[in-house]
Scaffold this active site. Structure first.
Site, PDB file in Angstrom:
ATOM      1  N   HIS A   1       0.837  -1.196   0.000  1.00  0.00           N
ATOM      2  CA  HIS A   1       0.000   0.000   0.000  1.00  0.00           C
ATOM      3  C   HIS A   1       0.871   1.244   0.000  1.00  0.00           C
ATOM      4  CE1 HIS A   1       0.576  -1.379   4.156  1.00  0.00           C
ATOM      5  NE2 HIS A   1       0.577  -0.111   4.504  1.00  0.00           N
TER       6      HIS A   1
ATOM      7  N   HIS B   1       0.687   5.198   1.064  1.00  0.00           N
ATOM      8  CA  HIS B   1      -0.039   6.212   1.830  1.00  0.00           C
ATOM      9  C   HIS B   1       0.023   7.540   1.066  1.00  0.00           C
ATOM     10  CE1 HIS B   1       0.162   3.973   5.822  1.00  0.00           C
ATOM     11  NE2 HIS B   1       1.160   3.377   5.172  1.00  0.00           N
TER      12      HIS B   1
END
Ligand code: AMP
Length: 140
Positions: free
Chosen positions: A103, A105
């Site tokens: 992921h 951010h």
């Protein structure tokens, strides 16, 4: 590096087993709000492919995620009246990773306002719902 673990929380979100505050979705990626945002609008961008982190993701999937991260960064500056944006990506425990599905951010920033510590304050669901709707509308 350990193998990809299908029981991680973002894999569960991708399978629809737990909810998220969705910002955007296409055939290769999903973006949703972090439930413990370090600043308002903190968004996570993930590939749909089962990548653990930067060390095993397919380059094309990473490129797709990063293009989407850029789109969300640009839009979130407008939506949240930000002065800048911080992007973060952590790989493996030694690199600061807690959830083992890749992921990125995307965190809108305001001049002079520090990030909250990681995973420090859980945002109210109605606040996240409203913020996700605003970002989704701006991305449509
Ligand atoms: P890291 O793996 O260190 O990049 O951090 C994982 C991030 O996932 C943290 O910022 C958490 O607040 C966030 N997080 C954990 N569970 C959820 C969830 N169910 N929905 C959205 N964000 C989450």
């Amino acid at each position: 590096m350990p193998a990809y673990d299908q029981s991680n929380i973002f894999a569960k979100i991708l399978r629809g087993e737990i909810p998220c505050h969705k910002v955007y979705e296409d055939d290769k990626a999903l973006a949703f709000l972090d439930i413990m945002p370090r600043a308002p609008g903190h968004t996570l961008v993930i590939p749909k492919s089962p990548a653990r982190n930067i060390l095993d993701v397919a380059p094309d999937d990473l490129a797709h995620v990063m293009k989407l991260a850029q789109r969300i960064a640009k839009v979130s500056v407008d939506v949240f009246g930000a002065d800048g944006v911080t992007l973060q990506q952590f790989s493996e425990s030694a690199g600061g990773q807690v959830v083992f599905h890749l992921h990125v951010h995307v965190i809108p920033r305001k001049e002079g306002i520090a990030l909250k510590p990681p995973a420090s304050v859980k945002e109210a669901p109605d606040v996240l719902k409203e913020q996700a709707a605003k970002l989704a509308a701006a991305l449509a």
